[in-house]
Write a protein that holds these residues in place. Structure first.
Motif, PDB file in Angstrom:
ATOM      1  N   ASP A 131       0.839  -1.207   0.000  1.00  0.00           N
ATOM      2  CA  ASP A 131       0.000   0.000   0.000  1.00  0.00           C
ATOM      3  C   ASP A 131       0.874   1.256   0.000  1.00  0.00           C
ATOM      4  OD1 ASP A 131       0.512   1.085   2.698  1.00  0.00           O
ATOM      5  OD2 ASP A 131      -0.450  -0.757   3.410  1.00  0.00           O
ATOM      6  N   ASP A 132       0.264   2.388  -0.295  1.00  0.00           N
ATOM      7  CA  ASP A 132       1.032   3.641  -0.337  1.00  0.00           C
ATOM      8  C   ASP A 132       0.673   4.517   0.865  1.00  0.00           C
ATOM      9  OD1 ASP A 132      -1.515   4.359  -0.921  1.00  0.00           O
ATOM     10  OD2 ASP A 132      -1.038   5.474  -2.756  1.00  0.00           O
ATOM     11  N   GLY A 133       0.427   3.863   1.993  1.00  0.00           N
ATOM     12  CA  GLY A 133      -0.046   4.604   3.167  1.00  0.00           C
ATOM     13  C   GLY A 133       1.069   5.064   4.093  1.00  0.00           C
ATOM     14  N   VAL A 134       0.715   5.212   5.358  1.00  0.00           N
ATOM     15  CA  VAL A 134       1.623   5.859   6.318  1.00  0.00           C
ATOM     16  C   VAL A 134       2.808   4.987   6.734  1.00  0.00           C
ATOM     17  CG1 VAL A 134      -0.152   7.360   7.269  1.00  0.00           C
ATOM     18  CG2 VAL A 134       0.207   5.099   8.284  1.00  0.00           C
ATOM     19  N   GLY A 135       2.705   3.680   6.530  1.00  0.00           N
ATOM     20  CA  GLY A 135       3.812   2.803   6.922  1.00  0.00           C
ATOM     21  C   GLY A 135       3.988   2.735   8.431  1.00  0.00           C
ATOM     22  N   PHE A 136       4.922   1.933   8.873  1.00  0.00           N
ATOM     23  CA  PHE A 136       5.203   1.820  10.310  1.00  0.00           C
ATOM     24  C   PHE A 136       6.594   1.234  10.506  1.00  0.00           C
ATOM     25  CE2 PHE A 136       4.591  -2.803  11.091  1.00  0.00           C
ATOM     26  CZ  PHE A 136       4.089  -3.176   9.848  1.00  0.00           C
ATOM     27  N   ASP A 137       7.020   1.179  11.739  1.00  0.00           N
ATOM     28  CA  ASP A 137       8.350   0.650  12.036  1.00  0.00           C
ATOM     29  C   ASP A 137       8.230  -0.795  12.520  1.00  0.00           C
ATOM     30  OD1 ASP A 137      10.818  -0.016  12.857  1.00  0.00           O
ATOM     31  OD2 ASP A 137      11.079   1.655  14.269  1.00  0.00           O
ATOM     32  N   PRO A 138       8.567  -1.749  11.659  1.00  0.00           N
ATOM     33  CA  PRO A 138       8.364  -3.164  12.029  1.00  0.00           C
ATOM     34  C   PRO A 138       9.109  -3.562  13.295  1.00  0.00           C
ATOM     35  CG  PRO A 138       8.982  -2.960   9.718  1.00  0.00           C
ATOM     36  CD  PRO A 138       9.186  -1.624  10.336  1.00  0.00           C
ATOM     37  N   HIS A 139      10.197  -2.817  13.621  1.00  0.00           N
ATOM     38  CA  HIS A 139      10.958  -3.188  14.820  1.00  0.00           C
ATOM     39  C   HIS A 139      10.164  -2.960  16.098  1.00  0.00           C
ATOM     40  CE1 HIS A 139      14.671  -3.900  12.665  1.00  0.00           C
ATOM     41  NE2 HIS A 139      14.342  -2.863  11.922  1.00  0.00           N
ATOM     42  N   MET A 140       9.149  -2.114  16.003  1.00  0.00           N
ATOM     43  CA  MET A 140       8.372  -1.822  17.206  1.00  0.00           C
ATOM     44  C   MET A 140       7.325  -2.904  17.465  1.00  0.00           C
ATOM     45  SD  MET A 140       9.905   0.873  17.894  1.00  0.00           S
ATOM     46  CE  MET A 140       9.039   1.767  19.179  1.00  0.00           C
ATOM     47  N   LEU A 141       7.190  -3.811  16.497  1.00  0.00           N
ATOM     48  CA  LEU A 141       6.094  -4.788  16.606  1.00  0.00           C
ATOM     49  C   LEU A 141       6.212  -5.716  17.798  1.00  0.00           C
ATOM     50  CD1 LEU A 141       5.168  -6.215  13.122  1.00  0.00           C
ATOM     51  CD2 LEU A 141       3.724  -4.984  14.732  1.00  0.00           C
ATOM     52  N   GLU A 142       7.430  -6.215  18.010  1.00  0.00           N
ATOM     53  CA  GLU A 142       7.577  -7.327  18.946  1.00  0.00           C
ATOM     54  C   GLU A 142       7.028  -7.003  20.341  1.00  0.00           C
ATOM     55  OE1 GLU A 142      11.427  -9.498  19.928  1.00  0.00           O
ATOM     56  OE2 GLU A 142      10.703 -10.386  18.066  1.00  0.00           O
ATOM     57  N   ALA A 143       7.380  -5.802  20.812  1.00  0.00           N
ATOM     58  CA  ALA A 143       6.932  -5.424  22.151  1.00  0.00           C
ATOM     59  C   ALA A 143       5.409  -5.440  22.224  1.00  0.00           C
ATOM     60  CB  ALA A 143       7.467  -4.043  22.494  1.00  0.00           C
ATOM     61  N   GLU A 144       4.785  -4.929  21.160  1.00  0.00           N
ATOM     62  CA  GLU A 144       3.325  -4.871  21.122  1.00  0.00           C
ATOM     63  C   GLU A 144       2.729  -6.278  21.104  1.00  0.00           C
ATOM     64  OE1 GLU A 144       1.720  -2.014  21.005  1.00  0.00           O
ATOM     65  OE2 GLU A 144       3.186  -0.527  20.318  1.00  0.00           O
ATOM     66  N   GLN A 145       3.406  -7.134  20.295  1.00  0.00           N
ATOM     67  CA  GLN A 145       2.880  -8.496  20.198  1.00  0.00           C
ATOM     68  C   GLN A 145       2.998  -9.205  21.526  1.00  0.00           C
ATOM     69  OE1 GLN A 145       5.246  -9.814  16.917  1.00  0.00           O
ATOM     70  NE2 GLN A 145       3.698  -9.276  15.422  1.00  0.00           N
ATOM     71  N   GLU A 146       4.113  -8.891  22.230  1.00  0.00           N
ATOM     72  CA  GLU A 146       4.316  -9.520  23.527  1.00  0.00           C
ATOM     73  C   GLU A 146       3.202  -9.114  24.483  1.00  0.00           C
ATOM     74  OE1 GLU A 146       8.255 -10.144  26.029  1.00  0.00           O
ATOM     75  OE2 GLU A 146       8.503  -8.862  24.267  1.00  0.00           O
ATOM     76  N   SER A 147       2.777  -7.858  24.352  1.00  0.00           N
ATOM     77  CA  SER A 147       1.728  -7.390  25.250  1.00  0.00           C
ATOM     78  C   SER A 147       0.368  -7.962  24.839  1.00  0.00           C
ATOM     79  CB  SER A 147       1.679  -5.865  25.243  1.00  0.00           C
ATOM     80  OG  SER A 147       1.140  -5.428  24.011  1.00  0.00           O
ATOM     81  N   GLY A 148       0.332  -8.618  23.694  1.00  0.00           N
ATOM     82  CA  GLY A 148      -0.879  -9.343  23.327  1.00  0.00           C
ATOM     83  C   GLY A 148      -1.945  -8.496  22.657  1.00  0.00           C
ATOM     84  N   LYS A 149      -1.563  -7.271  22.267  1.00  0.00           N
ATOM     85  CA  LYS A 149      -2.580  -6.400  21.670  1.00  0.00           C
ATOM     86  C   LYS A 149      -2.699  -6.623  20.167  1.00  0.00           C
ATOM     87  CE  LYS A 149      -1.805  -2.720  24.855  1.00  0.00           C
ATOM     88  NZ  LYS A 149      -0.624  -1.865  24.881  1.00  0.00           N
ATOM     89  N   GLN A 150      -1.566  -6.761  19.506  1.00  0.00           N
ATOM     90  CA  GLN A 150      -1.595  -6.826  18.054  1.00  0.00           C
ATOM     91  C   GLN A 150      -1.124  -8.188  17.597  1.00  0.00           C
ATOM     92  OE1 GLN A 150       0.959  -3.564  17.055  1.00  0.00           O
ATOM     93  NE2 GLN A 150      -0.736  -2.144  17.317  1.00  0.00           N
ATOM     94  N   LEU A 151      -2.018  -8.896  17.002  1.00  0.00           N
ATOM     95  CA  LEU A 151      -1.638 -10.262  16.663  1.00  0.00           C
ATOM     96  C   LEU A 151      -1.923 -10.644  15.219  1.00  0.00           C
ATOM     97  CD1 LEU A 151      -2.782 -11.858  19.986  1.00  0.00           C
ATOM     98  CD2 LEU A 151      -0.444 -11.582  19.230  1.00  0.00           C
ATOM     99  N   GLY A 152      -2.497  -9.681  14.454  1.00  0.00           N
ATOM    100  CA  GLY A 152      -2.853 -10.009  13.078  1.00  0.00           C
ATOM    101  C   GLY A 152      -1.653 -10.477  12.264  1.00  0.00           C
ATOM    102  N   LEU A 153      -0.585  -9.684  12.295  1.00  0.00           N
ATOM    103  CA  LEU A 153       0.602 -10.031  11.503  1.00  0.00           C
ATOM    104  C   LEU A 153       1.254 -11.302  12.038  1.00  0.00           C
ATOM    105  CD1 LEU A 153       2.135  -6.491  10.910  1.00  0.00           C
ATOM    106  CD2 LEU A 153       1.101  -8.019   9.225  1.00  0.00           C
ATOM    107  N   MET A 154       1.215 -11.417  13.368  1.00  0.00           N
ATOM    108  CA  MET A 154       1.785 -12.617  13.987  1.00  0.00           C
ATOM    109  C   MET A 154       1.006 -13.854  13.511  1.00  0.00           C
ATOM    110  SD  MET A 154       4.155 -13.336  15.989  1.00  0.00           S
ATOM    111  CE  MET A 154       4.553 -15.060  16.186  1.00  0.00           C
ATOM    112  N   ALA A 155      -0.308 -13.707  13.435  1.00  0.00           N
ATOM    113  CA  ALA A 155      -1.134 -14.835  13.002  1.00  0.00           C
ATOM    114  C   ALA A 155      -0.814 -15.192  11.552  1.00  0.00           C
ATOM    115  CB  ALA A 155      -2.611 -14.498  13.153  1.00  0.00           C
ATOM    116  N   ILE A 156      -0.556 -14.150  10.741  1.00  0.00           N
ATOM    117  CA  ILE A 156      -0.176 -14.420   9.354  1.00  0.00           C
ATOM    118  C   ILE A 156       1.111 -15.236   9.328  1.00  0.00           C
ATOM    119  CG2 ILE A 156       0.667 -13.380   7.206  1.00  0.00           C
ATOM    120  CD1 ILE A 156      -1.180 -11.059   7.669  1.00  0.00           C
ATOM    121  N   ARG A 157       2.074 -14.776  10.138  1.00  0.00           N
ATOM    122  CA  ARG A 157       3.364 -15.485  10.174  1.00  0.00           C
ATOM    123  C   ARG A 157       3.150 -16.942  10.590  1.00  0.00           C
ATOM    124  NH1 ARG A 157       7.561 -11.997  12.072  1.00  0.00           N
ATOM    125  NH2 ARG A 157       8.337 -12.032   9.956  1.00  0.00           N
TER     126      ARG A 157
END
Ligand code: ATP
Ligand code: MG
Length: 544
Positions: free
Chosen positions: A484-510
């Motif tokens: 997409d041509d949107g705002v983007g994000f910093d993938p390095h910040m993902l892990e902490a969020e995933q650990e906290s259990g809030k964001q799991l969509g990408l993790m589920a894809i993986r």
């Protein structure tokens, strides 16, 4: 040392005055020894002038030892401390005693002849000197080996502790403390390097505890660009140990080595590629960092690197486990919710319709004899309701598994989904689909769900104007990329969020992709859009 043989006792009457003369010349003798050491042994030539006082002390101790030997004909062993040999090689130590003895011999010869001794007495003195030389070099060599053994034991002990420590903070602390206490450096700082940024994670100063703490508290980082030409960068990227002497006011990363101190930069590279840098610094006027030290540092860095890598793997595993736990509990609640929803839908639609069918069928039976036309109406009603009921059931089923997948196939389903997405959310969608038909049936639903989650993310997070979906077969793999041509994000910040259990969509894809033996890749930069690529291997090579 034992008493000397009676026949070598030197008891001539002029003896004590000659010794007195020698004693008066002690300072000159010591200076002479120093000069000769520097001229004939390379390592002493490099010693900074401030280091001379230590050399002078040792030379003086040796001369005094010799004087006592000449005077008393016997000296108890262990009287003399030869100091710390850590910076020297045995060969150099023995060589220096040889040089010292030669100088002493010249002075004795001169003094004895000035005192008027006959040649015979001079030869006796030569024998004493000879004994002195052997006795000293013997005890020095023993002491040298003892010190070496001791430091080897301490070093091995440290390596063992580094290998076995389980706690991260403790490991980091041990690496710098060990460099000070065991390897004998004044200061040590361990940097970890991530995304071309050096961050100090542990720092120690043998004499000043506050120093290490202040380095960490400052929270400074140092950028490491492969293009920059400085010692730090070269140590890391070449990678090899760099040793240098600090110039006045020199900066090493953001550290300022003490004046005249020597320092080394040691790449720490688990599995070959460096991930850290160890900085060590000697005492301000301290020893050189010589070949042997460099070898020790390299072994040390290797052990530290391996321990850090183990720790990283261990932590990664921990994080993965936490994420899996979150995912599992989410999957569990999702299952429960899904069941409740299906039960509700069955109750609200299918169950209601069936009830009505049962009533209508009952009426039809009742009317059959007395009023056949009414019975026909009721039968029509039964038929209509049964059709509705079938429709409702289908809707519920297609939610469970998109019917279109079975009827239309994956490609058509994706196309329709994309069209619908574009209409509903006003985000333009372009598609370029190839290779879908080669996917095994078991991979179709996962691929569709992956696409659904990616488009949901585009809608929720990206603020994009357009999204491009592309699939193809490449080198035996099925590859799906959503960009997409949107705002983007910093993938390095993902892990902490995933650990906290809030964001799991990408993790589920993986997880889904990994179950199929493939992998996922996230390319995103804030402000520069996002591309998620999944690659699924085609068993038996689907390319044909
Ligand atoms: N296309 C995208 N554009 C911008 N940011 C994105 C995009 N996709 C993902 N993200 C960012 O990555 C984060 C993680 O996404 P992920 O799908 O794992 O979680 P989520 O969408 O926040 O929650 P959910 O668990 O419901 O999916 C998002 O919160 C968002 O910040
Ligand atoms: Mg999501």
């Amino acid at each position: 040392m034992s008493d000397l043989d009676p026949e070598v006792r030197v008891l001539a009457p002029l003896y004590s005055s000659a010794l007195e003369l020698l004693r008066e010349r002690l300072d000159d003798i010591v200076e002479d020894i120093l000069r000769n050491l520097k001229e004939s042994i390379p390592v002493f030539a490099q010693v900074p002038a401030q280091y001379d006082s230590t050399l002078r002390e040792v030379a003086l101790a040796a001369c005094n030892y010799l004087l006592r030997l000449l005077e008393e004909e016997s000296v108890a062993e262990g009287d003399i401390k030869w100091g710390d040999f850590r910076g020297l090689e045995l060969e150099e130590i023995l060589h220096s005693f040889q040089v010292g003895s030669e100088v002493a011999w010249r002075w004795i010869k001169r003094t004895w002849s000035e005192a008027g001794y006959p040649l015979e007495e001079t030869l006796k003195a030569a024998e004493l000197l000879w004994r002195f030389y052997f006795s000293v070099t013997d005890s020095v060599a023993r002491e040298f080996i003892r010190q070496r053994q001791e430091s080897a034991d301490r070093f091995n002990d440290l390596l063992n502790r580094i290998r076995t420590v389980r706690e991260g903070e403790e490991l980091l602390r041990l690496i710098t403390m060990g460099a000070c206490d065991v390897l004998g450096y004044r200061r040590a700082v361990l940097f970890l390097v991530e995304r071309e940024m050096m961050t100090p994670v542990s720092a120690a100063d043998r004499e000043d505890q506050a120093w290490g703490k202040s380095i960490l508290d400052e929270e400074k980082k140092y950028p490491l660009s492969p293009m920059a030409d400085n010692l730090v960068t070269r140590a890391f990227y070449e990678p090899s140990i760099k040793v240098s002497k600090a110039e006045d006011g020199e900066r090493v990363a953001f550290l300022t080595p003490s004046r005249e101190a020597h320092f080394a930069l040691v790449p720490v590279k688990p599995e070959g590629s460096p991930s850290g840098l160890l900085y060590v610094e000697t005492e301000p006027l301290g020893k050189f960092i010589r070949k042997r030290e460099v070898e020790l540092l390299s072994a040390y860095a290797e052990a530290a690197g391996m321990a850090l890598e183990n720790l990283r793997l261990y932590r990664e595993l921990e994080t993965k486990r936490k994420i899996m736990d979150n995912l599992m509990s989410r999957v569990n609640t999702a299952h429960e919710e899904e069941r409740a929803r299906i039960a509700r839908e069955l109750h609200d639609s299918v169950a209601q319709s069936l009830l009505k069918i049962i009533y209508a069928a009952g009426f039809a039976l009742d009317f059959l004899k007395e009023n056949p036309p009414l019975a026909v109406d009721e039968i029509n009603e039964v038929q209509q309701r049964a059709k509705d009921c079938l429709g409702e059931l289908r809707a519920i089923m297609s939610n469970l598994r998109p019917t279109s997948l079975d009827i239309l196939g994956l490609k058509e389903t994706v196309l329709r989904y994309a069209e619908q997405f574009e209409e509903e959310y006003a985000i333009s969608v372009s598609v370029d689909l190839e290779g879908l038909e080669s996917l095994p049936p078991s991979a179709e639903l996962p691929v569709f769900r992956i696409l659904q989650e990616e488009l949901t993310n585009v809608r929720k997070h990206s603020n994009a104007g357009s999204v491009h979906i592309r699939s193809q077969l490449s080198q035996g793999d099925f590859v799906l990329a959503v960009e997409d041509d949107g705002v983007g994000f910093d993938p390095h910040m993902l892990e902490a969020e995933q650990e906290s259990g809030k964001q799991l969509g990408l993790m589920a894809i993986r997880e889904r992709v990994e179950l199929l033996g493939g992998d996922m890749r996230i390319d995103s930069t804030p402000g520069m859009g996002t591309r998620i690529t999944v690659r699924i291997p085609m068993v038996g090579g689907g390319e044909g």
